[in-house]
Motif scaffolding. Sequence first.
Motif, short mmCIF file in Angstrom:
data_model
loop_
_atom_site.label_atom_id
_atom_site.label_comp_id
_atom_site.label_asym_id
_atom_site.label_seq_id
_atom_site.Cartn_x
_atom_site.Cartn_y
_atom_site.Cartn_z
N GLY A 24 -17.84 -2.38 -0.79
CA GLY A 24 -16.94 -3.49 -0.49
C GLY A 24 -15.68 -3.45 -1.34
O GLY A 24 -14.59 -3.72 -0.84
N GLY A 25 -15.82 -3.10 -2.61
CA GLY A 25 -14.65 -2.98 -3.48
C GLY A 25 -13.71 -1.89 -3.01
O GLY A 25 -12.49 -2.06 -2.97
N ALA A 26 -14.28 -0.75 -2.64
CA ALA A 26 -13.46 0.35 -2.13
C ALA A 26 -12.83 -0.03 -0.79
O ALA A 26 -11.66 0.28 -0.53
CB ALA A 26 -14.30 1.61 -1.97
N PHE A 27 -13.59 -0.71 0.04
CA PHE A 27 -13.09 -1.12 1.35
C PHE A 27 -11.97 -2.15 1.21
O PHE A 27 -11.01 -2.14 1.98
CB PHE A 27 -14.25 -1.68 2.18
N ALA A 28 -12.09 -3.03 0.21
CA ALA A 28 -11.03 -4.02 -0.04
C ALA A 28 -9.73 -3.33 -0.41
O ALA A 28 -8.64 -3.78 -0.02
CB ALA A 28 -11.46 -4.99 -1.12
N THR A 29 -9.81 -2.23 -1.15
CA THR A 29 -8.62 -1.48 -1.50
C THR A 29 -7.97 -0.90 -0.24
O THR A 29 -6.75 -0.93 -0.09
CB THR A 29 -8.97 -0.34 -2.48
N ILE A 30 -8.79 -0.39 0.65
CA ILE A 30 -8.28 0.18 1.89
C ILE A 30 -7.61 -0.90 2.74
O ILE A 30 -6.50 -0.71 3.24
CB ILE A 30 -9.40 0.88 2.68
N THR A 31 -8.27 -2.05 2.90
CA THR A 31 -7.67 -3.10 3.71
C THR A 31 -6.43 -3.67 3.04
O THR A 31 -5.48 -4.07 3.73
CB THR A 31 -8.66 -4.24 4.01
N GLY A 32 -6.41 -3.71 1.71
CA GLY A 32 -5.20 -4.16 0.99
C GLY A 32 -4.04 -3.23 1.28
O GLY A 32 -2.92 -3.68 1.54
N SER A 33 -4.30 -1.94 1.24
CA SER A 33 -3.25 -0.97 1.54
C SER A 33 -2.81 -1.08 3.00
O SER A 33 -1.62 -1.01 3.30
CB SER A 33 -3.73 0.44 1.24
N LEU A 34 -3.78 -1.25 3.91
CA LEU A 34 -3.44 -1.41 5.32
C LEU A 34 -2.53 -2.61 5.52
O LEU A 34 -1.53 -2.54 6.24
CB LEU A 34 -4.73 -1.56 6.16
N THR A 35 -2.86 -3.71 4.86
CA THR A 35 -2.06 -4.92 5.00
C THR A 35 -0.67 -4.74 4.40
O THR A 35 0.34 -4.99 5.05
CB THR A 35 -2.75 -6.11 4.31
N GLU A 36 -0.62 -4.30 3.14
CA GLU A 36 0.66 -4.23 2.42
C GLU A 36 1.54 -3.07 2.86
O GLU A 36 2.77 -3.19 2.86
CB GLU A 36 0.38 -4.13 0.92
N ASP A 37 0.93 -1.95 3.22
CA ASP A 37 1.72 -0.75 3.51
C ASP A 37 1.96 -0.48 4.99
O ASP A 37 2.83 0.31 5.34
CB ASP A 37 1.04 0.49 2.89
N VAL A 38 1.17 -1.12 5.86
CA VAL A 38 1.32 -0.86 7.30
C VAL A 38 1.66 -2.14 8.06
O VAL A 38 2.69 -2.21 8.74
CB VAL A 38 0.04 -0.20 7.88
N ILE A 39 0.80 -3.15 7.96
CA ILE A 39 0.95 -4.34 8.79
C ILE A 39 2.13 -5.21 8.36
O ILE A 39 2.95 -5.61 9.19
CB ILE A 39 -0.36 -5.15 8.83
N MET A 40 2.23 -5.51 7.06
CA MET A 40 3.31 -6.38 6.61
C MET A 40 4.70 -5.78 6.83
O MET A 40 5.62 -6.52 7.20
CB MET A 40 3.11 -6.80 5.15
N PRO A 41 4.90 -4.47 6.64
CA PRO A 41 6.22 -3.93 6.99
C PRO A 41 6.55 -4.09 8.48
O PRO A 41 7.69 -4.36 8.84
CB PRO A 41 6.11 -2.45 6.60
N ILE A 42 5.54 -3.95 9.33
CA ILE A 42 5.77 -4.14 10.77
C ILE A 42 6.10 -5.61 11.05
O ILE A 42 7.03 -5.91 11.81
CB ILE A 42 4.54 -3.67 11.59
#
Length: 140
Positions: A24-42
Amino acid sequence: MLNEFKEFIARGNVIDLAVGVIIGGAFATITGSLTEDVIMPIVGWLFGGVDFSSKFILLGSIPDGVAATDYAALKKAGVAMIGYGAFITAVINFLILAWIIFLLVRAVNRVVRKEAPAEAPAGPSEVDLLTEIRDELRKK
Protein backbone atom coordinates in the motif's frame (compact mmCIF):
# COMPACT_ATOMS: atom_id res chain seq x y z
CA MET A 1 4.37 -13.92 26.80
CA LEU A 2 7.09 -14.42 24.19
CA ASN A 3 5.36 -17.58 22.95
CA GLU A 4 2.05 -15.72 22.64
CA PHE A 5 3.81 -13.02 20.61
CA LYS A 6 5.35 -15.67 18.32
CA GLU A 7 1.91 -17.23 17.80
CA PHE A 8 0.43 -13.81 17.05
CA ILE A 9 3.13 -12.98 14.50
CA ALA A 10 2.95 -16.44 12.91
CA ARG A 11 -0.76 -16.07 12.13
CA GLY A 12 -1.44 -15.56 8.45
CA ASN A 13 -3.51 -12.43 9.02
CA VAL A 14 -0.62 -10.49 10.58
CA ILE A 15 1.77 -11.41 7.78
CA ASP A 16 -0.88 -10.54 5.18
CA LEU A 17 -1.47 -7.20 6.89
CA ALA A 18 2.25 -6.40 6.91
CA VAL A 19 2.56 -7.22 3.22
CA GLY A 20 -0.54 -5.14 2.51
CA VAL A 21 0.86 -2.12 4.35
CA ILE A 22 4.18 -2.33 2.50
CA ILE A 23 2.50 -2.73 -0.89
CA GLY A 24 0.00 0.00 0.00
CA GLY A 25 2.84 2.41 0.78
CA ALA A 26 4.50 1.69 -2.55
CA PHE A 27 1.16 1.92 -4.34
CA ALA A 28 0.45 5.29 -2.69
CA THR A 29 3.70 6.58 -4.16
CA ILE A 30 2.63 5.42 -7.61
CA THR A 31 -0.81 7.02 -7.34
CA GLY A 32 0.77 10.21 -5.97
CA SER A 33 3.02 10.39 -8.99
CA LEU A 34 0.10 9.61 -11.31
CA THR A 35 -1.89 12.44 -9.77
CA GLU A 36 0.87 15.04 -9.57
CA ASP A 37 2.79 14.20 -12.74
CA VAL A 38 0.05 13.10 -15.15
CA ILE A 39 -3.49 14.00 -14.10
CA MET A 40 -3.00 17.43 -12.51
CA PRO A 41 -0.97 18.79 -15.45
CA ILE A 42 -3.78 17.69 -17.77
CA VAL A 43 -6.38 19.30 -15.48
CA GLY A 44 -4.26 22.46 -15.37
CA TRP A 45 -3.98 22.46 -19.15
CA LEU A 46 -7.76 22.07 -19.48
CA PHE A 47 -8.23 25.09 -17.21
CA GLY A 48 -5.86 27.28 -19.24
CA GLY A 49 -2.43 26.36 -17.86
CA VAL A 50 -3.28 26.67 -14.17
CA ASP A 51 -0.91 24.88 -11.77
CA PHE A 52 -3.21 23.72 -8.98
CA SER A 53 -0.41 22.52 -6.72
CA SER A 54 0.63 26.11 -5.97
CA LYS A 55 -2.82 27.65 -5.54
CA PHE A 56 -3.40 29.12 -2.09
CA ILE A 57 -5.16 31.82 -0.11
CA LEU A 58 -2.82 33.92 2.02
CA LEU A 59 -4.00 34.43 5.61
CA GLY A 60 -0.93 35.90 7.28
CA SER A 61 1.76 38.43 6.60
CA ILE A 62 4.63 37.61 4.25
CA PRO A 63 8.11 37.64 5.83
CA ASP A 64 10.88 39.68 4.21
CA GLY A 65 12.80 37.88 1.48
CA VAL A 66 10.00 35.46 0.58
CA ALA A 67 8.15 35.81 -2.73
CA ALA A 68 4.41 36.29 -2.28
CA THR A 69 3.67 33.83 -5.09
CA ASP A 70 6.03 31.00 -4.06
CA TYR A 71 3.82 28.47 -2.28
CA ALA A 72 6.67 26.20 -1.23
CA ALA A 73 8.74 29.08 0.20
CA LEU A 74 5.73 30.52 2.04
CA LYS A 75 4.89 27.12 3.48
CA LYS A 76 8.51 26.61 4.57
CA ALA A 77 8.49 30.04 6.21
CA GLY A 78 5.39 29.05 8.18
CA VAL A 79 3.06 31.64 6.71
CA ALA A 80 -0.62 31.02 7.48
CA MET A 81 -2.41 30.12 4.28
CA ILE A 82 -4.99 27.77 2.85
CA GLY A 83 -3.38 25.54 0.21
CA TYR A 84 -6.51 24.60 -1.67
CA GLY A 85 -4.52 23.49 -4.72
CA ALA A 86 -2.64 20.90 -2.66
CA PHE A 87 -5.96 19.83 -1.14
CA ILE A 88 -7.54 19.36 -4.59
CA THR A 89 -4.52 17.28 -5.59
CA ALA A 90 -4.85 15.15 -2.43
CA VAL A 91 -8.58 14.59 -3.05
CA ILE A 92 -7.94 13.48 -6.64
CA ASN A 93 -5.14 11.22 -5.38
CA PHE A 94 -7.54 9.67 -2.84
CA LEU A 95 -10.26 9.14 -5.45
CA ILE A 96 -7.82 7.40 -7.78
CA LEU A 97 -6.56 5.17 -4.96
CA ALA A 98 -10.09 4.38 -3.77
CA TRP A 99 -11.21 3.55 -7.32
CA ILE A 100 -8.28 1.19 -7.89
CA ILE A 101 -8.84 -0.53 -4.54
CA PHE A 102 -12.54 -0.89 -5.41
CA LEU A 103 -11.62 -2.53 -8.72
CA LEU A 104 -9.17 -4.89 -6.99
CA VAL A 105 -11.71 -5.92 -4.33
CA ARG A 106 -14.35 -6.39 -7.00
CA ALA A 107 -12.02 -8.64 -9.02
CA VAL A 108 -11.09 -10.68 -5.95
CA ASN A 109 -14.77 -11.09 -5.02
CA ARG A 110 -15.54 -12.39 -8.52
CA VAL A 111 -12.69 -14.92 -8.31
CA VAL A 112 -13.80 -16.05 -4.84
CA ARG A 113 -17.40 -16.49 -6.03
CA LYS A 114 -16.25 -18.60 -8.99
CA GLU A 115 -14.04 -20.76 -6.79
CA ALA A 116 -16.71 -21.31 -4.14
CA PRO A 117 -17.30 -25.04 -3.69
CA ALA A 118 -20.54 -26.39 -5.05
CA GLU A 119 -23.08 -27.25 -2.42
CA ALA A 120 -23.46 -30.89 -1.57
CA PRO A 121 -26.47 -32.50 -3.19
CA ALA A 122 -29.46 -32.32 -0.93
CA GLY A 123 -30.26 -35.61 0.76
CA PRO A 124 -33.54 -36.69 2.20
CA SER A 125 -35.14 -34.15 4.49
CA GLU A 126 -35.51 -34.63 8.21
CA VAL A 127 -39.19 -35.39 7.75
CA ASP A 128 -38.39 -38.06 5.14
CA LEU A 129 -35.88 -39.70 7.49
CA LEU A 130 -38.30 -39.69 10.41
CA THR A 131 -41.05 -41.14 8.21
CA GLU A 132 -38.70 -43.89 7.07
CA ILE A 133 -37.72 -44.71 10.67
CA ARG A 134 -41.37 -44.78 11.72
CA ASP A 135 -42.23 -47.14 8.87
CA GLU A 136 -39.37 -49.46 9.79
CA LEU A 137 -40.47 -49.54 13.43
CA ARG A 138 -44.05 -50.37 12.40
CA LYS A 139 -42.80 -53.33 10.39
CA LYS A 140 -41.29 -54.90 13.50
